[in-house]
Structures are given as C-alpha cells and as structure tokens.
Scaffold this motif. Structure first.
Motif, short mmCIF file in Angstrom:
data_model
loop_
_atom_site.label_atom_id
_atom_site.label_comp_id
_atom_site.label_asym_id
_atom_site.label_seq_id
_atom_site.Cartn_x
_atom_site.Cartn_y
_atom_site.Cartn_z
N UNK A 67 45.92 33.31 26.81
CA UNK A 67 45.06 32.24 27.33
C UNK A 67 43.84 32.82 28.04
N UNK A 68 43.81 34.13 28.18
CA UNK A 68 42.68 34.84 28.80
C UNK A 68 42.32 34.25 30.16
N UNK A 69 43.30 34.25 31.03
CA UNK A 69 43.10 33.77 32.40
C UNK A 69 42.14 34.71 33.12
N UNK A 70 41.12 34.14 33.73
CA UNK A 70 40.17 34.95 34.50
C UNK A 70 40.79 35.27 35.85
N UNK A 71 40.76 36.57 36.19
CA UNK A 71 41.31 37.00 37.48
C UNK A 71 40.16 37.39 38.41
N UNK A 72 40.30 37.01 39.67
CA UNK A 72 39.34 37.46 40.66
C UNK A 72 39.70 38.89 41.07
N UNK A 73 38.96 39.48 41.98
CA UNK A 73 39.21 40.87 42.38
C UNK A 73 40.63 41.07 42.92
N UNK A 74 41.08 40.15 43.79
CA UNK A 74 42.44 40.26 44.33
C UNK A 74 43.47 40.16 43.21
N UNK A 75 43.23 39.26 42.30
CA UNK A 75 44.15 39.07 41.18
C UNK A 75 44.22 40.30 40.30
N UNK A 76 43.07 40.91 40.03
CA UNK A 76 43.04 42.14 39.21
C UNK A 76 43.76 43.28 39.92
N UNK A 77 43.55 43.40 41.22
CA UNK A 77 44.23 44.45 41.98
C UNK A 77 45.74 44.23 42.00
N UNK A 78 46.14 43.00 42.18
CA UNK A 78 47.58 42.68 42.21
C UNK A 78 48.20 42.95 40.84
N UNK A 79 47.51 42.56 39.78
CA UNK A 79 48.01 42.80 38.42
C UNK A 79 48.13 44.30 38.16
N UNK A 80 47.14 45.06 38.58
CA UNK A 80 47.18 46.52 38.38
C UNK A 80 48.36 47.14 39.14
N UNK A 81 48.60 46.68 40.36
CA UNK A 81 49.72 47.21 41.15
C UNK A 81 51.05 46.86 40.49
N UNK A 82 51.17 45.63 39.98
CA UNK A 82 52.40 45.21 39.30
C UNK A 82 52.63 46.04 38.03
N UNK A 83 51.54 46.27 37.29
CA UNK A 83 51.65 47.07 36.07
C UNK A 83 52.08 48.50 36.38
N UNK A 84 51.55 49.07 37.45
CA UNK A 84 51.95 50.42 37.85
C UNK A 84 53.44 50.47 38.16
N UNK A 85 53.92 49.47 38.89
CA UNK A 85 55.35 49.42 39.22
C UNK A 85 56.19 49.25 37.96
N UNK A 86 55.75 48.38 37.06
CA UNK A 86 56.47 48.18 35.80
C UNK A 86 56.55 49.47 35.00
#
Length: 142
Positions: A67-86
């Motif tokens: 769906x190509x959800x647009x992420x703000x800066x906080x959202x991108x940082x949170x997603x990156x942190x979650x991906x690192x943990x995964x």
C-alpha cells in the motif's frame, strides 16, 4: 517499557496507516522473539508451529507495504530499528537451526557407522562359527 514508550510517541504523531504498518512490524518482531525463545530452548516442534504464524504475519505485512504507506522521520527510524531487531533474531535462529542440523547429521553418521560395524561384526562372527564347525568336522573324520 522502551518499546511501549516508542509506540506511544509514534502513535501521537502518525497517521493510522503508518501506525498500522509499525504495529505489524511490532507483531512480527514479537513472533520472531517467540521463535527465538523456542530455538534457544531447543523446542523444535514449537519453532515449527510458530513458523506458520510468522509467515502469516509476513504476508499481512507485505500487503501493508504494498500500500506504500508514507512514513514520517519517526516512523522510518522506528521501522529501521524494528528491522534491525528482526534481522538479529533471524540470524540467531538460523545459527541455532544450523547447529541442530549439524548435530542431527553427526548423529546420522554415527548411526551409519554403528550399523556398518554391527554388520561387519555379524558377518565375521558367522564366518568364524562356520570355520569352527568345519574344523571340528575335519578332525572327526580323521
């Protein structure tokens, strides 16, 4: 605690779509954590059971990502942190699975060697018994 604080902060500044995407990553991370716990405890059946749930979560996440959800800066940082943990959890799960595979391979090889030795011993035991019987018969006929 830090995780729930991060989610509360992200929730206050994000759109529902963005929050839904981040929640999906959180859910996937939690499932990955349960899989890692099972791997650490060598509970392979539980790990296999959880794999189905994990794949379902990935499929749901894929639909959200499509769906190509647009992420703000906080959202991108949170997603990156979650991906690192995964990724870190995935690495450890894979390593533990490789260790288990090697252990099973070793057990199979040991079992094959034991079977070969048993067959060889049985063969020579039968041959020896036959030779003893033959020798006994030769001495009797003399």
């Amino acid at each position: 605690m830090a995780s729930s604080l991060s989610r509360k902060t992200a929730a206050s500044t994000t759109t529902p779509d963005q929050q839904q995407l981040l929640d999906a990553y959180e859910t996937l991370l939690a499932c990955s954590g349960r899989m890692l716990k099972a791997a650490r405890e060598a509970d392979w059946e539980a790990l296999i059971d959880l794999q189905g749930t994990y794949l379902t979560e990935i499929e749901m996440l894929r639909h959200l990502e499509d769906a190509e959800v647009a992420l703000d800066d906080d959202g991108r940082q949170r997603k990156a942190a979650l991906l690192e943990q995964l990724l870190a959890q995935d690495r450890e799960i894979r390593q533990r699975l490789n260790d288990r595979r090697n252990e099973l391979s070793s057990m199979i090889l040991d079992s094959k060697h034991e079977l070969a030795l048993t067959r060889t011993y049985r063969y020579y035991q039968e041959v020896s018994e036959a030779e003893v019987i033959e020798a006994t018969q030769r001495f009797k006929s003399s």
